[in-house]
Write a protein that holds these residues in place. Structure first.
Motif, PDB file in Angstrom:
ATOM      1  N   HIS A 201       9.457   5.083 -10.800  1.00 30.31           N
ATOM      2  CA  HIS A 201       8.244   4.934 -11.605  1.00 30.31           C
ATOM      3  C   HIS A 201       8.267   5.920 -12.774  1.00 30.31           C
ATOM      4  N   LEU A 202       8.734   7.119 -12.502  1.00 32.46           N
ATOM      5  CA  LEU A 202       8.702   8.189 -13.495  1.00 32.46           C
ATOM      6  C   LEU A 202       9.677   7.967 -14.654  1.00 32.46           C
ATOM      7  N   LYS A 203      10.481   6.928 -14.560  1.00 24.79           N
ATOM      8  CA  LYS A 203      11.388   6.582 -15.661  1.00 24.79           C
ATOM      9  C   LYS A 203      10.682   5.760 -16.739  1.00 24.79           C
ATOM     10  N   PHE A 204       9.438   5.363 -16.469  1.00 27.98           N
ATOM     11  CA  PHE A 204       8.662   4.553 -17.406  1.00 27.98           C
ATOM     12  C   PHE A 204       7.642   5.426 -18.140  1.00 27.98           C
ATOM     13  N   LYS A 205       7.459   5.167 -19.409  1.00 24.51           N
ATOM     14  CA  LYS A 205       6.458   5.917 -20.181  1.00 24.51           C
ATOM     15  C   LYS A 205       5.036   5.559 -19.777  1.00 24.51           C
ATOM     16  N   PHE A 206       4.823   4.312 -19.372  1.00 31.83           N
ATOM     17  CA  PHE A 206       3.463   3.825 -19.171  1.00 31.83           C
ATOM     18  C   PHE A 206       3.296   3.302 -17.746  1.00 31.83           C
ATOM     19  N   ILE A 207       2.472   3.989 -16.965  1.00 29.97           N
ATOM     20  CA  ILE A 207       2.212   3.602 -15.579  1.00 29.97           C
ATOM     21  C   ILE A 207       0.796   3.051 -15.480  1.00 29.97           C
ATOM     22  N   ILE A 208       0.680   1.822 -15.009  1.00 34.70           N
ATOM     23  CA  ILE A 208      -0.638   1.203 -14.829  1.00 34.70           C
ATOM     24  C   ILE A 208      -1.189   1.610 -13.461  1.00 34.70           C
ATOM     25  N   SER A 209      -2.422   2.049 -13.448  1.00 34.22           N
ATOM     26  CA  SER A 209      -3.111   2.375 -12.196  1.00 34.22           C
ATOM     27  C   SER A 209      -4.158   1.305 -11.933  1.00 34.22           C
ATOM     28  N   CYS A 210      -4.216   0.855 -10.686  1.00 40.12           N
ATOM     29  CA  CYS A 210      -5.099  -0.267 -10.358  1.00 40.12           C
ATOM     30  C   CYS A 210      -5.731  -0.015  -8.996  1.00 40.12           C
ATOM     31  N   GLU A 211      -7.054   0.013  -8.924  1.00 34.16           N
ATOM     32  CA  GLU A 211      -7.744   0.258  -7.658  1.00 34.16           C
ATOM     33  C   GLU A 211      -7.444  -0.850  -6.647  1.00 34.16           C
ATOM     34  N   GLY A 212      -7.452  -0.462  -5.359  1.00 31.56           N
ATOM     35  CA  GLY A 212      -7.255  -1.425  -4.281  1.00 31.56           C
ATOM     36  C   GLY A 212      -8.497  -1.517  -3.430  1.00 31.56           C
TER      37      GLY A 212
END
Length: 316
Positions: A201-212
């Motif tokens: 995941h940390l190789k990506f500039k943009f991490i989407i966070s989504c509630e569950g």
């Protein structure tokens, strides 16, 4: 930025019970519930009953993330508090419980009748210790968005992952998909992709966070990373005080239907310096939760104020 004092955090976690005396009626089923320890059922409990449940209930392994932190906490308190009872609701809480003055892991945003404690610590907080060892510089990360998660939560909730995934499953700028299908959501198997480790995941500039089911469990380490978090406005809050996360300060805001995801992605590409600053702000925000001695002091202070301010009357 947005670093709070111990007293400010204590006031936030305790809501309306911070500095006022209350008398609360306790129903008989809350007493019965402490023996069965059923998820999302209020219970009237103390350290003794928590220990008994932990020792005697064969199903407690699946509940220990909600029990062990309380046992460790109460054992660290003054003896005069160890036999005192409190109202407790365990599980993923994103609704207003049927009773006020109840201690939970999460609560709906701006609900001031639920008292927050730090629970399910390993799932929500343990990964923070690894992030800085695994992370890489923002500028050498991939110019893409990523999201992975299970089929948890509710389809109709604000910013639902069930809206996000079908819309961008085949996207060229975002690697988005479910990592596992659970909770009777078999029809979403068509949107399965490979599991992605935190390191990847940390190789990506943009991490989407989504509630569950409630808060996004990975949000803390995502904010702490050198990547930038993109997300809708939180609907649920926890020990991380999500209420105070500010758009374009700590994260990039997204509309509830994700219709602006590509637009915000392009904005990020064209505003690298601003993204780096947002990432730094987010890291600074999370750092205030990393002093274990201070965290324990706050956790204990919550319980002390609770026991000192609340009187219970049995409604039998």
């Amino acid at each position: 930025m947005n670093n709070f004092t111990i007293e400010e955090r204590l006031k936030y976690y305790m809501g309306k019970y911070y500095n006022k005396k209350y008398k609360i009626k306790v129903k008989s089923n809350y007493i019965k519930n402490r023996n069965s320890f059923i998820m999302l059922e209020p219970m009237f409990i103390n350290l003794e009953y928590l220990l008994k449940s932990f020792q005697n209930n064969k199903l407690m392994d699946v509940r220990k993330a909600y029990v062990k932190p309380f046992i460790d906490l109460l054992k660290n308190m003054d003896n005069k508090y160890k036999k005192k009872f409190f109202l407790y609701l365990w599980g993923d809480i994103s609704h207003d419980p049927e009773i006020d003055c109840i201690i939970c892991k999460t609560r709906p945003l701006n609900n001031n009748s639920v008292i927050i404690q730090k629970l399910e610590i390993d799932r929500h907080w343990i990964y923070l210790t690894k992030i800085k060892k695994l992370d890489i510089d923002y500028k050498i990360k991939k110019n893409m968005c990523i999201w992975r998660g299970g089929t948890t939560g509710y389809r109709r909730r604000q910013g639902s992952r069930y809206t996000l995934v079908p819309k961008f499953f085949n996207s060229k700028f975002a690697d988005i998909g479910f990592s596992e299908v659970i909770q009777d959501k078999q029809n979403y198997k068509v949107f399965l992709k490979n599991k992605v480790s935190i390191k990847d995941h940390l190789k990506f500039k943009f991490i989407i966070s989504c509630e569950g089911n409630d808060v996004a469990s990975g949000l803390k380490w995502q904010l702490y990373s050198n990547s930038v978090v993109l997300m809708t406005k939180p609907t649920t809050e926890s020990w991380a005080m999500e209420r105070f996360l500010q758009p374009f300060v700590h994260y990039i805001p997204l509309s509830n239907d994700y219709s602006d995801l590509e637009e915000k992605y392009k904005w990020c590409l064209n505003n690298e310096d601003k993204c780096i600053q947002i990432s730094k702000n987010a890291t600074n925000y999370i750092e205030q939760f990393l002093d274990e001695e201070k965290e324990m002091k706050i956790r204990i202070s919550i319980m002390e104020k609770y026991f000192d301010n609340i009187d219970f009357k049995l409604d039998l």
